[in-house]
Design an enzyme around this catalytic site. Structure first.
Site, mmCIF file in Angstrom:
data_model
loop_
_atom_site.group_PDB
_atom_site.id
_atom_site.type_symbol
_atom_site.label_atom_id
_atom_site.label_comp_id
_atom_site.label_asym_id
_atom_site.label_seq_id
_atom_site.Cartn_x
_atom_site.Cartn_y
_atom_site.Cartn_z
ATOM 1 N N GLU A 130 58.178 59.759 48.204
ATOM 2 C CA GLU A 130 57.007 60.642 47.906
ATOM 3 C C GLU A 130 56.870 61.635 49.070
ATOM 4 O O GLU A 130 56.928 61.106 50.343
ATOM 5 C CB GLU A 130 55.742 59.398 47.927
ATOM 6 C CG GLU A 130 54.535 60.335 47.758
ATOM 7 C CD GLU A 130 53.159 59.235 47.461
ATOM 8 O OE1 GLU A 130 53.418 58.345 46.971
ATOM 9 O OE2 GLU A 130 52.165 59.871 48.083
ATOM 10 N N GLU A 135 46.743 67.387 51.145
ATOM 11 C CA GLU A 135 45.957 65.948 50.836
ATOM 12 C C GLU A 135 45.088 65.951 51.695
ATOM 13 O O GLU A 135 45.112 66.247 53.101
ATOM 14 C CB GLU A 135 46.934 64.679 50.963
ATOM 15 C CG GLU A 135 46.061 63.543 50.601
ATOM 16 C CD GLU A 135 47.012 62.328 50.549
ATOM 17 O OE1 GLU A 135 48.190 62.211 51.103
ATOM 18 O OE2 GLU A 135 46.672 61.121 49.969
#
Ligand SMILES: *[C@@H]1O[C@H](CO)[C@@H](O)[C@H](O)[C@H]1NC(C)=O
Ligand SMILES: *[C@@H]1O[C@H](CO)[C@@H](O)[C@H](O)[C@H]1NC(C)=O
Ligand SMILES: *[C@@H]1O[C@H](CO)[C@@H](O)[C@H](O)[C@H]1NC(C)=O
Ligand SMILES: *[C@@H]1O[C@H](CO)[C@@H](O)[C@H](O)[C@H]1NC(C)=O
Ligand SMILES: *[C@@H]1O[C@H](CO)[C@@H](O)[C@H](O)[C@H]1NC(C)=O
Ligand SMILES: *[C@@H]1O[C@H](CO)[C@@H](O)[C@H](O)[C@H]1NC(C)=O
Ligand SMILES: *[C@@H]1O[C@H](CO)[C@@H](O)[C@H](O)[C@H]1NC(C)=O
Length: 303
Positions: A130, A135
């Site tokens: 990932e 974020e």
């Protein structure tokens, strides 16, 4: 079914020579969402969220195309009930193995209770990896760039080769190895008031680099459609592959955009209140800033 000929013609029409990169995918305009699947499965990150499917997203106005841009909203009118506030999580139909990824966004979600991300992930998590490009949570003023992988993958702290600061070196599953970009223009309100910008992620067998260009400093070669990362300043994050972590740990990545709430990000909610789920449930009007405005997503292959 898409014929091989149609695919080849599309490849030719998109095959603009770009430094050492060739344009492979260009997601924009009124058919932007056709390139994505609406993943409405329950949230593995335990968020207070209900990711809706395509028909609900469209009928409730959570996705829209106007002003030549694509918009992803969350429900900002309803007091939410379990499993949580309605939102969308779109993942690309195509999967990728290396390349240069550009995300031109004018606005990203921000505010108490929110947990938005622009990221990629393989179906077999964490064994196929990932890559988190954008974020953050709540009213954060910094961006986090993180890899999640197998337990024995670690990150070498190449601090001289990136502007961000490594905050965690173990890339294993849930925690991940992470780099913090402390510039207030990199995330949330500071990013949005400058008109957004471009997140770039270059994924090669030698490693992964992430750049975050505020609108005022987007390189001209990106704007002109011929990106050449060798001409850019050093990246915000640099995760080299090698004996520390094999490049083969990252494969078959989907591009994902989503806005989550609370969940595993609960621990940082304290500045906003004491009960994240209750706050997100009871204050729909506070989620009017929790939207993405996407100009385009482009993926380039090495020539
Ligand atoms: C949008 O993408 C298409 C390919 O899907 C491309 O032909 C077109 O030039 C792009 N438009 C803009 C404004 O970038
Ligand atoms: C989409 O979700 C709604 C609400 O859960 C459901 O009623 C509907 O059948 C779903 N549509 C599809 C195509 O799955
Ligand atoms: C890391 O772990 C994977 C399994 O998760 C294994 O296949 C690989 O050999 C390990 N690599 C090293 C260097 O220990
Ligand atoms: C870091 O940059 C230097 C040049 O400034 C280069 O020699 C070195 O190979 C780079 N390290 C990595 C891991 O890319
Ligand atoms: C990486 O190196 C930088 C610069 O020396 C340092 O500030 C940072 O704390 C280091 N990160 C870790 C996790 O050791
Ligand atoms: C988040 O916080 C709320 C309120 O304290 C709690 O009920 C919930 O279990 C927490 N969620 C997670 C995933 O920790
Ligand atoms: C609330 O969301 C809708 C889309 O669902 C959007 O059109 C509207 O602008 C949002 N409200 C505000 C105040 O941003």
């Amino acid at each position: 079914m898409k014929s091989i000929l149609a695919f080849a013609l599309q490849a030719v029409s998109l095959g603009v020579v770009a430094g050492s990169y060739v344009l492979k995918d260009d997601f924009n305009g009124s058919n932007f969402f056709d390139n994505f699947y609406y993943n409405s499965a329950p949230d593995a990150s335990k968020g207070y969220v209900q990711y809706v499917n395509q028909s609900v997203a469209e009928s409730s106005g959570l996705v829209s195309y106007h002003e030549s841009k694509n918009w992803l909203y969350v429900d900002n009118t309803t007091v939410a009930t379990s499993p949580g506030r309605k939102s969308v999580r779109i993942q690309s139909n195509n999967v990728y193995n290396q390349g240069l990824f550009l995300f031109d966004v004018s606005h990203i979600p921000w505010g108490c209770g929110t947990w938005p991300a622009i990221w990629t992930s393989g179906a077999n998590w964490p064994n196929s990896g990932e890559i988190d490009i954008m974020e953050g949570t709540n009213e954060n003023t910094y961006n986090s760039m993180t890899l999640h992988s197998v337990a024995n993958c670690t990150m070498t702290n190449v601090s001289q080769n990136m502007t961000g600061s490594m905050t965690a070196s173990g890339c294993g599953a849930s925690t991940g190895c992470s780099v913090k970009d402390s510039r207030t223009t990199a995330y949330g309100h500071g990013f949005n008031i400058g008109g957004g910008g471009v997140f770039a992620m270059e994924w090669l067998t030698t490693g992964i680099k992430v750049w975050n260009f505020a609108r005022a400093s987007v390189p001209a070669d990106i704007t002109s459609g011929n990106p050449d990362p060798t001409s850019w300043p050093i990246p915000q994050a640099h995760f080299p592959f090698g004996s520390n972590c094999a490049s083969s740990n990252f494969k078959n990545q989907y591009i994902i955009l989503n806005t989550d709430f609370c969940g595993l990000a609960n621990q940082t909610f304290s500045a906003c209140g004491s009960d994240c789920n209750a706050y997100v449930s009871e204050n729909p009007q506070d989620f009017s800033n929790a939207f993405f405005t996407v100009n385009y997503i482009k993926v380039f292959d090495q020539q």
